[in-house]
Scaffold this active site. Structure first.
Site, PDB file in Angstrom:
ATOM      1  N   GLU A  31     -49.517   7.651  -0.039  1.00 53.52           N
ATOM      2  CA  GLU A  31     -48.668   7.595   1.158  1.00 53.52           C
ATOM      3  C   GLU A  31     -49.258   6.580   2.149  1.00 53.52           C
ATOM      4  O   GLU A  31     -50.491   6.519   2.322  1.00 53.52           O
ATOM      5  CB  GLU A  31     -48.622   8.991   1.774  1.00 53.52           C
ATOM      6  CG  GLU A  31     -47.269   9.462   2.210  1.00 53.52           C
ATOM      7  CD  GLU A  31     -46.202   9.552   1.122  1.00 53.52           C
ATOM      8  OE1 GLU A  31     -45.501   8.550   0.888  1.00 53.52           O
ATOM      9  OE2 GLU A  31     -46.035  10.637   0.549  1.00 53.52           O
ATOM     10  N   THR A  33     -49.708   3.656   1.788  1.00 55.49           N
ATOM     11  CA  THR A  33     -50.469   2.614   1.084  1.00 55.49           C
ATOM     12  C   THR A  33     -49.608   1.372   0.849  1.00 55.49           C
ATOM     13  O   THR A  33     -50.144   0.298   0.637  1.00 55.49           O
ATOM     14  CB  THR A  33     -50.941   3.154  -0.274  1.00 55.49           C
ATOM     15  OG1 THR A  33     -49.864   3.917  -0.834  1.00 55.49           O
ATOM     16  CG2 THR A  33     -52.156   4.054  -0.128  1.00 55.49           C
ATOM     17  N   ASP A  34     -48.273   1.539   0.900  1.00 51.44           N
ATOM     18  CA  ASP A  34     -47.429   0.388   0.500  1.00 51.44           C
ATOM     19  C   ASP A  34     -47.582  -0.801   1.450  1.00 51.44           C
ATOM     20  O   ASP A  34     -47.756  -1.933   1.008  1.00 51.44           O
ATOM     21  CB  ASP A  34     -45.954   0.785   0.294  1.00 51.44           C
ATOM     22  CG  ASP A  34     -45.260   1.423   1.484  1.00 51.44           C
ATOM     23  OD1 ASP A  34     -45.925   1.689   2.514  1.00 51.44           O
ATOM     24  OD2 ASP A  34     -44.032   1.661   1.387  1.00 51.44           O
ATOM     25  N   SER A 122     -33.217   8.583   2.958  1.00 50.74           N
ATOM     26  CA  SER A 122     -31.760   8.419   2.979  1.00 50.74           C
ATOM     27  C   SER A 122     -31.389   7.013   3.430  1.00 50.74           C
ATOM     28  O   SER A 122     -30.414   6.431   2.935  1.00 50.74           O
ATOM     29  CB  SER A 122     -31.123   9.468   3.894  1.00 50.74           C
ATOM     30  OG  SER A 122     -31.665   9.397   5.191  1.00 50.74           O
ATOM     31  N   SER A 123     -32.156   6.430   4.330  1.00 47.99           N
ATOM     32  CA  SER A 123     -31.793   5.095   4.818  1.00 47.99           C
ATOM     33  C   SER A 123     -31.962   4.047   3.721  1.00 47.99           C
ATOM     34  O   SER A 123     -31.115   3.154   3.574  1.00 47.99           O
ATOM     35  CB  SER A 123     -32.592   4.721   6.072  1.00 47.99           C
ATOM     36  OG  SER A 123     -33.969   4.739   5.818  1.00 47.99           O
ATOM     37  N   ASP A 167     -39.654   2.709  -0.605  1.00 51.23           N
ATOM     38  CA  ASP A 167     -38.416   3.490  -0.667  1.00 51.23           C
ATOM     39  C   ASP A 167     -37.281   2.710  -1.323  1.00 51.23           C
ATOM     40  O   ASP A 167     -36.588   3.209  -2.209  1.00 51.23           O
ATOM     41  CB  ASP A 167     -37.997   3.934   0.744  1.00 51.23           C
ATOM     42  CG  ASP A 167     -39.087   4.728   1.433  1.00 51.23           C
ATOM     43  OD1 ASP A 167     -40.058   5.124   0.761  1.00 51.23           O
ATOM     44  OD2 ASP A 167     -38.974   4.938   2.656  1.00 51.23           O
TER      45      ASP A 167
HETATM   46  C1  GLA Z   1     -41.801   5.729   4.786  1.00 53.08           C
HETATM   47  C2  GLA Z   1     -41.724   4.215   4.607  1.00 53.08           C
HETATM   48  C3  GLA Z   1     -42.431   3.786   3.321  1.00 53.08           C
HETATM   49  C4  GLA Z   1     -43.835   4.367   3.238  1.00 53.08           C
HETATM   50  C5  GLA Z   1     -43.828   5.859   3.548  1.00 53.08           C
HETATM   51  C6  GLA Z   1     -45.214   6.435   3.633  1.00 53.08           C
HETATM   52  O1  GLA Z   1     -41.076   6.391   3.790  1.00 53.08           O
HETATM   53  O2  GLA Z   1     -40.386   3.791   4.559  1.00 53.08           O
HETATM   54  O3  GLA Z   1     -42.454   2.390   3.238  1.00 53.08           O
HETATM   55  O4  GLA Z   1     -44.722   3.680   4.090  1.00 53.08           O
HETATM   56  O5  GLA Z   1     -43.156   6.153   4.755  1.00 53.08           O
HETATM   57  O6  GLA Z   1     -45.845   6.345   2.407  1.00 53.08           O
END
Ligand code: GLA
Length: 383
Positions: A31, A33-34, A122-123, A167
């Site tokens: 989480e 980390t992206d 959802s977005s 996402d």
């Molecule tokens: C949201 C963001 C993702 C990611 C997560 C946490 O979903 O849209 O890019 O950073 O939080 O892991």
């Protein structure tokens, strides 16, 4: 849902639509980390946003959202960000035009069952479904990664959330029965089977609606960037926290504020947990994977500070239940859902007990979802 959407569209706009669908996602571990160029491990889920649309022969975008029973219209020559759900559709349309694609006016209807504000993206599902639909209608031949990157741009500039790529990527690339291990630096990914028939992924919704925009999310990103800029003085080649190891971080701990140090530490540990977690999955060792989920929650709560009282309570209580393997808060944070891995035979007692305990404490009945990992975005019917 699909026949219903077609009928709704015909009722609203009086013609046959093209229909596309894109799912929300779960993330097993990895989480925040992206946007630090690390790894994530999402899967697409069996909850989707549907877009039905057809050309209207004018230079107008007319959108109807069934969930809210609200309309939004604007000229395709004058697209600007707005507050709320419509902005995600507007962003995708805007960036496609900006890249030189000749689009025309469209009538659009959206509906779906991805809960909003629950950390299931959802977005991203809206962006992906609309991106797929426009790509198909206008024969743009864009690949899925390009659509994902466009969704991310939309989040950044039309919704004000400096999110990573997870996402949108997951919504577009999902594969039934598989997680995706994505390297958010190179954007290379591999499908990892999630083949544990005796276990289920259960989401528990704290019903605390997290709103990422204007929230602490962007602050976390800045804190990580601050860490990188300080460490760069010593290691000029580093581009992100991906390039730093724990020894290097410890060596310069005193030069970072306590907050920045803890943010960086979490990210480094979370990446390690993800890599170790993938080995656990490859070895069929779901129990050791579950332990890493609990550790991840501890880090999310204490080091990265993106949890909240309700999520912490959900995870603590989950840990006491029969059949629980692992639990943690999922997604951007500050509420939304916890993700739990639960023994198949214990799922009913688990959800019942958890709902009871949570209701007793907060006087809120949580929603629960037993998930299937499904395919990513697709065109359901062409025009
Ligand atoms: C949201 C963001 C993702 C990611 C997560 C946490 O979903 O849209 O890019 O950073 O939080 O892991």
């Amino acid at each position: 849902m699909v026949p219903d959407i077609r009928e709704q569209f015909k009722k609203q706009f009086g013609k046959e639509p093209l229909i596309a669908a894109a799912p929300g996602r779960v993330n097993l571990i990895g989480e925040h980390t992206d946007y630090n160029e690390g790894f994530v491990l999402p899967g697409a889920i069996d909850k989707r946003i549907y877009v039905a649309m057809a050309a209207n022969g004018q230079e107008e975008l007319n959108i109807y959202a069934c969930q809210y029973q609200k309309k939004f219209s604007c000229s395709i020559k004058d697209i600007k960000p707005v507050k709320g759900w419509a902005t995600y559709l507007l962003g995708m349309f805007f960036y496609l035009q900006k890249e030189g694609h000749a689009l025309g006016g469209m009538d659009v209807l959206i509906d779906g069952d991805v809960p909003v504000g629950a950390g299931m993206s959802s977005s991203a599902a809206i962006c992906s479904a609309f991106g797929m639909a426009l790509n198909e209608w206008f024969g743009l031949k864009l690949d899925r990664m390009s659509l994902a990157l466009m969704g991310q741009r939309t989040e950044h500039h039309f919704a004000g959330v400096q999110c990573g790529i997870m996402d949108e990527f997951a919504s577009l690339h999902g594969k039934a029965g598989h997680l995706m291990k994505l390297d958010c630096r190179s954007l290379q990914y591999e499908y990892i089977p999630f083949n544990f028939p005796n276990y289920k992924i259960v989401l528990l919704n704290t019903m605390v609606s997290h709103s990422l925009s204007g929230s602490e999310y962007n602050v976390r990103r800045q804190q990580c960037e601050e860490g990188v800029s300080i460490l760069k003085k010593y290691y000029p080649a580093i581009l992100s926290l991906r390039d730093i190891n724990l020894d290097q971080l410890q060596a310069h701990r005193n030069e970072l504020s306590d907050v920045v140090y803890r943010r960086c530490l979490f990210i480094l540990e979370e990446n390690q947990r993800l890599l170790a977690g993938c080995s656990s999955l490859a070895n069929g060792d779901i129990l050791s994977f579950g332990e890493k989920m609990f550790q991840a929650h501890e880090g999310l709560s204490k080091l990265y500070e993106v949890s909240c009282e309700e999520s912490d309570f959900m995870v603590e209580q989950a840990q006491l239940q029969k059949g629980i393997v692992g639990a943690r808060q999922m997604g951007g944070g500050f509420g939304g859902c916890t993700i739990n891995i639960v023994e198949y035979g214990a799922v009913n007692s688990f959800t019942e007990n958890m709902c009871g305990t949570y209701q007793e404490k907060f006087n809120i009945v949580p929603e629960t979802y037993t998930m299937q990992i499904e395919d990513g975005a697709r065109i359901i019917s062409s025009h």
